[in-house]
Design a protein around this motif. Sequence first.
Motif, short mmCIF file in Angstrom:
data_model
loop_
_atom_site.label_atom_id
_atom_site.label_comp_id
_atom_site.label_asym_id
_atom_site.label_seq_id
_atom_site.Cartn_x
_atom_site.Cartn_y
_atom_site.Cartn_z
N SER A 118 0.84 -1.20 0.00
CA SER A 118 0.00 0.00 0.00
C SER A 118 0.87 1.25 0.00
CB SER A 118 -0.87 0.05 1.26
OG SER A 118 -1.47 -1.19 1.52
N THR A 119 0.39 2.28 -0.69
CA THR A 119 1.13 3.55 -0.72
C THR A 119 1.06 4.22 0.65
OG1 THR A 119 0.45 3.80 -3.01
CG2 THR A 119 1.29 5.78 -1.91
N VAL A 120 2.22 4.68 1.13
CA VAL A 120 2.24 5.38 2.43
C VAL A 120 3.12 6.61 2.33
CG1 VAL A 120 1.81 3.31 3.84
CG2 VAL A 120 4.15 3.92 3.26
N PRO A 150 6.24 -0.73 -2.98
CA PRO A 150 5.09 -0.01 -3.54
C PRO A 150 4.69 -0.54 -4.90
CG PRO A 150 7.08 1.36 -3.61
CD PRO A 150 7.41 0.13 -2.80
N GLU A 151 3.38 -0.69 -5.08
CA GLU A 151 2.89 -1.19 -6.38
C GLU A 151 2.93 -0.05 -7.39
OE1 GLU A 151 0.05 -0.17 -7.91
OE2 GLU A 151 -0.73 1.14 -6.35
N ARG A 152 2.92 -0.43 -8.67
CA ARG A 152 3.00 0.57 -9.74
C ARG A 152 2.05 0.31 -10.89
NH1 ARG A 152 9.47 1.24 -10.63
NH2 ARG A 152 9.71 3.18 -9.47
N GLY A 253 -11.03 16.29 -14.92
CA GLY A 253 -10.68 16.14 -13.51
C GLY A 253 -9.84 14.90 -13.37
N VAL A 254 -9.37 14.66 -12.17
CA VAL A 254 -8.49 13.51 -11.93
C VAL A 254 -9.16 12.61 -10.90
CG1 VAL A 254 -6.25 12.82 -11.02
CG2 VAL A 254 -6.43 14.80 -12.53
N GLY A 255 -9.40 11.36 -11.30
CA GLY A 255 -10.09 10.44 -10.41
C GLY A 255 -9.22 9.27 -9.98
N VAL A 261 -5.07 11.45 -4.50
CA VAL A 261 -4.96 11.19 -3.05
C VAL A 261 -3.51 11.28 -2.55
CG1 VAL A 261 -5.34 9.45 -1.25
CG2 VAL A 261 -7.00 9.69 -3.11
N ASP A 262 -2.62 10.51 -3.16
CA ASP A 262 -1.25 10.39 -2.62
C ASP A 262 -0.52 11.72 -2.46
OD1 ASP A 262 -1.98 7.77 -2.84
OD2 ASP A 262 -0.57 7.27 -4.44
N PRO A 263 -0.63 12.66 -3.43
CA PRO A 263 0.10 13.92 -3.26
C PRO A 263 -0.32 14.68 -2.00
CG PRO A 263 -0.63 13.69 -5.54
CD PRO A 263 -1.30 12.59 -4.76
N THR A 316 -16.99 6.29 -15.04
CA THR A 316 -15.80 5.71 -14.40
C THR A 316 -14.70 6.76 -14.33
OG1 THR A 316 -14.96 4.93 -16.51
CG2 THR A 316 -16.32 3.40 -15.24
N TYR A 317 -13.63 6.50 -13.57
CA TYR A 317 -12.62 7.53 -13.41
C TYR A 317 -11.65 7.59 -14.59
CZ TYR A 317 -8.48 4.80 -11.97
OH TYR A 317 -7.38 3.97 -11.93
N LYS A 318 -11.67 6.53 -15.42
CA LYS A 318 -10.90 6.55 -16.65
C LYS A 318 -11.46 5.52 -17.62
CE LYS A 318 -6.83 4.19 -16.13
NZ LYS A 318 -5.49 4.09 -15.55
N SER A 327 -14.55 9.56 -9.28
CA SER A 327 -14.48 9.90 -10.71
C SER A 327 -14.91 11.34 -10.95
CB SER A 327 -15.34 8.94 -11.52
OG SER A 327 -16.67 9.43 -11.62
N PRO A 328 -14.33 11.99 -11.98
CA PRO A 328 -14.71 13.36 -12.31
C PRO A 328 -16.22 13.49 -12.56
CG PRO A 328 -12.69 12.81 -13.45
CD PRO A 328 -13.15 11.55 -12.78
N SER A 329 -16.84 12.49 -13.21
CA SER A 329 -18.29 12.60 -13.45
C SER A 329 -19.06 12.64 -12.13
CB SER A 329 -18.79 11.41 -14.28
OG SER A 329 -18.29 11.49 -15.57
N1 SAJ Z 1 -5.70 11.82 -16.45
C1 SAJ Z 1 -5.76 13.07 -17.06
N2 SAJ Z 1 -4.85 13.38 -18.03
C2 SAJ Z 1 -3.87 12.49 -18.40
C3 SAJ Z 1 -3.80 11.24 -17.77
C4 SAJ Z 1 -4.73 10.92 -16.79
O1 SAJ Z 1 -6.62 13.89 -16.75
O2 SAJ Z 1 -3.09 12.84 -19.30
C5 SAJ Z 1 -6.67 11.44 -15.42
C6 SAJ Z 1 -7.42 10.13 -15.72
O3 SAJ Z 1 -8.50 10.34 -16.59
C7 SAJ Z 1 -7.84 9.69 -14.34
C8 SAJ Z 1 -6.68 10.18 -13.44
O4 SAJ Z 1 -5.99 11.14 -14.22
O5 SAJ Z 1 -9.03 10.32 -13.93
C9 SAJ Z 1 -5.72 9.11 -13.00
O6 SAJ Z 1 -5.51 8.15 -14.01
P1 SAJ Z 1 -4.08 7.56 -14.41
O7 SAJ Z 1 -4.31 6.67 -15.56
O8 SAJ Z 1 -3.11 8.64 -14.62
O9 SAJ Z 1 -3.59 6.81 -13.10
P2 SAJ Z 1 -4.21 5.71 -12.09
O10 SAJ Z 1 -4.74 6.40 -10.89
O11 SAJ Z 1 -5.11 4.75 -12.79
O12 SAJ Z 1 -2.86 4.92 -11.70
C10 SAJ Z 1 -1.77 5.63 -11.14
C11 SAJ Z 1 -0.49 5.18 -11.85
N3 SAJ Z 1 0.61 6.07 -11.48
C12 SAJ Z 1 1.38 6.68 -12.42
O13 SAJ Z 1 1.18 6.60 -13.60
C13 SAJ Z 1 2.52 7.50 -11.91
C14 SAJ Z 1 -0.19 3.73 -11.50
O14 SAJ Z 1 1.05 3.33 -12.04
C15 SAJ Z 1 -0.15 3.55 -9.97
O15 SAJ Z 1 0.03 2.19 -9.64
C16 SAJ Z 1 -1.48 4.00 -9.40
O16 SAJ Z 1 -1.69 5.37 -9.75
C17 SAJ Z 1 -1.41 3.84 -7.89
O17 SAJ Z 1 -2.07 2.93 -7.37
O18 SAJ Z 1 -0.68 4.55 -7.22
#
Ligand code: SAJ
Length: 409
Positions: A118-120, A150-152, A253-255, A261-263, A316-318, A327-329
Amino acid sequence: MNIDINVIGLGYIGLPTALIFAKNGFRVVGTDYNNDIVESLNNNKLTFDEKGMEELFDIALKNSIKFSSDYQKCGMYIVAVPTPYDKFSKKIDDKYIKIAVESILNICESGSIIVIESTVSPGTINKSIKPLVESKGFVVGKDIYLVHAPERIIPGNMVYELEHNSRTIGSDDKIIGEKVASMYEKITQGGVITTDIKSAEMSKVVENTYRAVNIALSNELAKICNHDGMDVYEIIKICNMHPRVNLLNPGPGVGGHCIPVDPWFLVGDYPTLTNVIWESLKVNESMPEYVLRRISEIMDENNIKDYGKVGLYGLTYKENVDDYRESPSLQLLESQKNHLASPLKVYDPFIEKDIVDNQYHDLKSFLDDVQIVVIMVKHQEIIDFMKLLEGKIILDTQNICNIKGTYKI
Ligand code: SAJ
């Protein structure tokens, strides 16, 4: 049977992690306190959709993976439970990790390794988990070893990334770090780097912060460009031709449970040192409201008064996942509730159950009922059926629609 690994938490990270270790010959038991999840997995039914998971699940089952709501005696525990942040203090809320570690300590034998995936926030494991272990009479580094891995992996491409991304193993004990690294080397071709626990904690949070800040910059550019008649996508395309520039995409938006969350963990722990991060998070959080404002402008321009004529495509968030956490919606619908009388209409091909008002389950009837379509998520479905949007007023937050007259964010 003797067990090599007990994975604690069978959610989006824990389940694929358990499966991949089983695929690679480790004797694995996955544990979750939620009986429904355990029961479903024991009935050979996955609990969420993800590319490549069915095949992986089959192989893991053949290799005798087991699922249980009980913790198991074994050499290594992998903890993959949620780490939310406290909305008020912005600090990490590590209660789920603590519950998992306490439960492990109740049954584990001396010499066990507890790997936190888990991210900490930086320092959490030594400041918060280590004292918990010591309070139970164990000596960390002798009876119990703590490691951070940490997972990625990215939802939508988790299985591929599990097997190909490089991994960080944070351990304050060199030999244990190498032992855990050698186990992770069996599941990924991407290589494994070992470091101390705090550096591993910090680097994970920084990875997601980097992405949040980069997206925030693009979101701010979208606002500037919209304000002054420029095409943000044209500008990003040109800038990204520069060998040292790599702007991400603006969006509604960012979901999800990571990037928004992490930042905040860093803002919570270092409030006087995190101006760029704080402002970036605020910019990203402002985007759903900004889309709502764009919807109002477009309605005015087209003389549409009824918000019931507006439909959001995507919940959905993406794209191409069924996860709608933060999710942004949903954020947009939440602010809309505060301002507007008639609710917007909503459709998402990945969400079968009703989670909001006015939700449709069929693209055609959704489109029949709306005049304005707001593309919130670029699911493959809408790319394939874009022609169906002809004749509609379109606000495309994802830059995927070429229909003439389409509005952008
Ligand atoms: N988004 C944008 N613009 C972009 C890319 C994404 O607005 O150019 C939005 C997406 O639509 C979404 C949000 O950001 O709402 C997050 O999506 P994401 O695809 O960037 O990331 P997550 O949350 O699905 O996964 C991230 C990943 N981290 C990085 O790319 C640095 C993943 O590798 C991590 O494992 C995951 O967070 C995590 O669990 O920490």
